[in-house]
Scaffold this active site. Structure first.
Site, PDB file in Angstrom:
ATOM      1  N   ASP A 193       0.814  -1.213   0.000  1.00 26.00           N
ATOM      2  CA  ASP A 193       0.000   0.000   0.000  1.00 26.00           C
ATOM      3  C   ASP A 193       0.845   1.259   0.000  1.00 26.00           C
ATOM      4  O   ASP A 193       2.029   1.230   0.300  1.00 26.00           O
ATOM      5  CB  ASP A 193      -0.860   0.012   1.274  1.00 26.00           C
ATOM      6  CG  ASP A 193      -2.150  -0.737   1.048  1.00 26.00           C
ATOM      7  OD1 ASP A 193      -2.410  -1.113  -0.100  1.00 26.00           O
ATOM      8  OD2 ASP A 193      -2.893  -0.924   2.030  1.00 26.00           O
ATOM      9  N   LYS A 224      -1.733   4.764  -5.313  1.00 21.21           N
ATOM     10  CA  LYS A 224      -2.031   5.534  -6.517  1.00 21.21           C
ATOM     11  C   LYS A 224      -1.126   5.067  -7.648  1.00 21.21           C
ATOM     12  O   LYS A 224       0.078   4.994  -7.501  1.00 21.21           O
ATOM     13  CB  LYS A 224      -1.772   7.019  -6.247  1.00 21.21           C
ATOM     14  CG  LYS A 224      -3.050   7.747  -6.049  1.00 21.21           C
ATOM     15  CD  LYS A 224      -2.814   9.222  -5.908  1.00 21.21           C
ATOM     16  CE  LYS A 224      -4.041   9.836  -5.272  1.00 21.21           C
ATOM     17  NZ  LYS A 224      -3.782  11.078  -4.610  1.00 21.21           N
ATOM     18  N   MET A 273      -7.508   9.144   9.700  1.00 23.39           N
ATOM     19  CA  MET A 273      -8.025   9.786   8.473  1.00 23.39           C
ATOM     20  C   MET A 273      -8.894  10.983   8.801  1.00 23.39           C
ATOM     21  O   MET A 273      -9.880  11.251   8.123  1.00 23.39           O
ATOM     22  CB  MET A 273      -8.858   8.769   7.655  1.00 23.39           C
ATOM     23  CG  MET A 273      -8.130   7.483   7.374  1.00 23.39           C
ATOM     24  SD  MET A 273      -9.183   6.179   6.745  1.00 23.39           S
ATOM     25  CE  MET A 273      -9.965   5.564   8.216  1.00 23.39           C
TER      26      MET A 273
HETATM   27  N1  SAH Z   1      -4.078   0.071   9.071  1.00 28.24           N
HETATM   28  C1  SAH Z   1      -3.545   1.351   9.399  1.00 28.24           C
HETATM   29  C2  SAH Z   1      -4.511   2.485   9.212  1.00 28.24           C
HETATM   30  C3  SAH Z   1      -4.957   2.705   7.792  1.00 28.24           C
HETATM   31  S1  SAH Z   1      -6.005   4.096   7.616  1.00 28.24           S
HETATM   32  C4  SAH Z   1      -3.028   1.309  10.856  1.00 28.24           C
HETATM   33  O1  SAH Z   1      -3.313   0.373  11.598  1.00 28.24           O
HETATM   34  O2  SAH Z   1      -2.315   2.239  11.243  1.00 28.24           O
HETATM   35  C5  SAH Z   1      -4.876   5.349   7.127  1.00 28.24           C
HETATM   36  C6  SAH Z   1      -4.719   6.374   8.218  1.00 28.24           C
HETATM   37  O3  SAH Z   1      -3.846   5.902   9.210  1.00 28.24           O
HETATM   38  C7  SAH Z   1      -4.131   7.694   7.779  1.00 28.24           C
HETATM   39  O4  SAH Z   1      -5.079   8.537   7.188  1.00 28.24           O
HETATM   40  C8  SAH Z   1      -3.632   8.246   9.087  1.00 28.24           C
HETATM   41  O5  SAH Z   1      -4.684   8.775   9.850  1.00 28.24           O
HETATM   42  C9  SAH Z   1      -3.167   6.987   9.783  1.00 28.24           C
HETATM   43  N2  SAH Z   1      -1.717   6.773   9.620  1.00 28.24           N
HETATM   44  C10 SAH Z   1      -1.108   5.773   8.963  1.00 28.24           C
HETATM   45  N3  SAH Z   1       0.235   5.856   9.069  1.00 28.24           N
HETATM   46  C11 SAH Z   1       0.469   6.944   9.829  1.00 28.24           C
HETATM   47  C12 SAH Z   1       1.653   7.559  10.326  1.00 28.24           C
HETATM   48  N4  SAH Z   1       2.860   7.076  10.061  1.00 28.24           N
HETATM   49  N5  SAH Z   1       1.519   8.657  11.097  1.00 28.24           N
HETATM   50  C13 SAH Z   1       0.305   9.167  11.392  1.00 28.24           C
HETATM   51  N6  SAH Z   1      -0.831   8.623  10.941  1.00 28.24           N
HETATM   52  C14 SAH Z   1      -0.771   7.532  10.175  1.00 28.24           C
END
Ligand code: SAH
Length: 482
Positions: A36, A58, A173
């Site tokens: 991803d 993307k 998000m």
């Molecule tokens: N499965 C992922 C979440 C996916 S949804 C998990 O468990 O973390 C995607 C969202 O995760 C982003 O929009 C953001 O809000 C958050 N996110 C993912 N990586 C991040 C990071 N390194 N720092 C801050 N927020 C993050």
């Protein structure tokens, strides 16, 4: 036909060292990896040479690879008998659609395992210096989606339950909807002074934080143009945030180093830079291939000179294969580098330095490319024989990683430890549509010694610093100055 197998793996929030051991094993054995957008591309360097890498974020034409298409691909590769890894940011079960993918695999009777990962809210808040629970400041913790499928694009949430029942709330998000989120929490009884912390790109070198309250944060986010990917932490624990967290205080935090290399394996310097907080990408990537036995009689020389630790290993392996007792060999062993000498000694033999070379017959054992430098060899050793023990082959899939790292603007310094490393990087970087000139614009170029500088200049790099005394310490000092 061999049956395929799918691992749905959580990559963790960013820092590649937060991948689980099981996740790492899955990556190392995968034939195909579907990854991803939010996965740190450096993790792809753990895949075996030749593994197929499929980007599910993307695409160049700006369309997202839709979920159904991803499901189809997972099934297709598994039915071809492949080991498939579906690599997702954070934890696969937290807004990771793992349920849908697992259901699809069930439909086709495909075996799979789900490997958890550290989710972004826990990773990012920890690296920003905030624990999600604390005996004095928060006993409960909830993970909430900041956007969802309501027709207006606003989260369909029991706001009252959330505002009244949960101490620490992590919104994923949620940056776009932040004004709405704050408004709902305030309406349902949370105090306007409630601390809020946003952490963007948590656990990575480009981690940024923004602190405010339920009353002020939406405006601050707007002013500072703070954007996704970011986690929003609401609750009293957020006040524990200090000016800098333990992570941001690391001496090389925020430095993004491309460390050029010419052989397989991690360099000790790169490891030390990582330990000090830098984000390090070693590039390009090589794979060592041992070469076949030589026709020469390895036992007849007075002196044997090893040009790489791998050459030492190759030599002892040859002795083992031919059942030659080491005690029958009268040669003295020399190492061209400290590491080669150490490797000789690890086989319980005396390792000498090149300064101790004497008259007598000589055999030089080294990598194939060293063998090609006939003039250099002759000027160093005079009359001698040469045997190539191994060759380093490029692993071109690492250009994928490089492209993603550059796209994410994660190279601000390039270190060339040798003249050869300049050549290796320059030849490969073309695949990422970069040139020495464009790289010099993006990054500070540091060369180890004048010989390296000379070669880098001849390729068209603009050199920003030369380490007169090339060492780990002088590199660290130079990086600290930037
Ligand atoms: N499965 C992922 C979440 C996916 S949804 C998990 O468990 O973390 C995607 C969202 O995760 C982003 O929009 C953001 O809000 C958050 N996110 C993912 N990586 C991040 C990071 N390194 N720092 C801050 N927020 C993050």
């Amino acid at each position: 036909m061999k049956k395929g197998y799918v691992y749905l793996v959580g990559a963790g929030p960013g820092d590649i060292r937060l991948l689980t051991v099981k996740g790492e094993q899955c990556l190392e054995s995968a034939d195909v990896v579907l990854y991803d957008r939010l996965v740190n591309p450096l993790l792809l360097e753990k895949t075996k040479p030749g593994a197929e890498l499929v980007y599910c974020g993307k695409l160049p034409d700006r369309h997202l690879l839709r979920q159904e298409a991803i499901n189809d691909l997972l099934v297709k590769y598994a039915l071809e008998g492949k080991q498939v890894v579906r690599l997702k940011g954070g934890d696969p079960s937290v807004y990771g659609r793992v349920g849908e993918e697992a259901a699809e695999l069930d439909k086709f009777n495909i075996d799979y395992e789900i490997v958890p990962g550290i989710t972004a809210s826990i990773g990012a808040s920890t690296y920003a210096g905030v624990p999600v629970t604390h005996r004095d400041h928060g006993a409960s913790f909830a993970i909430v989606s900041g956007h969802d499928k309501s027709p207006e694009g606003q989260p369909l949430i029991d706001w009252e339950g959330l505002a009244k029942g949960i101490d620490t709330i992590a919104f994923y998000m949620g940056v776009k909807n932040l004004p709405y989120i704050c408004e709902q929490l305030l309406k349902n009884g949370r105090k306007k002074e409630t601390p809020v912390l946003l952490v963007q790109w948590g656990t990575l070198g480009k981690q940024k934080t923004l602190k405010g309250t339920l009353e002020t944060i939406a405006q601050l986010v707007k002013e500072q143009k703070f954007s996704n990917p970011a986690i929003t932490i609401v609750g009293e624990v957020a006040k524990l945030r200090q000016t800098q967290s333990w992570f941001e205080r690391q001496p090389l935090f925020g430095k993004h180093v491309l460390f050029a290399r010419t052989s397989e394996g991690k360099s000790e310097i790169a490891e030390e830079l990582t330990r000090l907080g830098a984000d390090v990408f070693e590039y390009p990537r090589f794979q060592t291939k041992n070469l076949d036995k030589s026709q020469l009689d390895l036992t007849k020389y007075d002196q044997i000179i090893f040009h790489s630790p791998k050459s030492v290993e190759w030599f002892f392996n040859q002795l083992k294969q031919d059942r030659i007792d080491i005690r029958t060999i009268k040669s003295n062993f020399f190492g061209a580098s400290k590491k080669s000498i150490q490797t000789i000694e690890s086989f319980a033999c005396n390792g000498l330095s090149l300064k101790q070379l004497r008259e007598g017959s000589k055999l030089v054992i080294g990598p194939l490319k060293w063998g090609e430098l006939v003039d250099k060899r002759n000027s160093l050793y005079g009359q001698h024989d040469f045997v190539a023990s191994h060759k380093e082959e490029l692993v071109v899939q690492s250009n994928f990683t490089c492209q993603r790292i550059l796209d994410e603007d994660r190279v601000d310094t390039i270190v060339f430890p040798s003249a050869e490393s300049v050549k290796a990087v320059t030849e490969q970087i073309k695949a990422c549509n970069e040139t020495p000139e464009t790289l010099s614009q993006r990054a500070t170029i540091i060369c180890f010694g004048p010989a390296t500088q000379e070669v880098a200049l001849s390729y068209g790099y603009e050199i920003h610093a030369i380490l007169e005394e090339p060492s780990q310490q002088s590199l660290i000092e130079e990086l600290l100055k930037l």
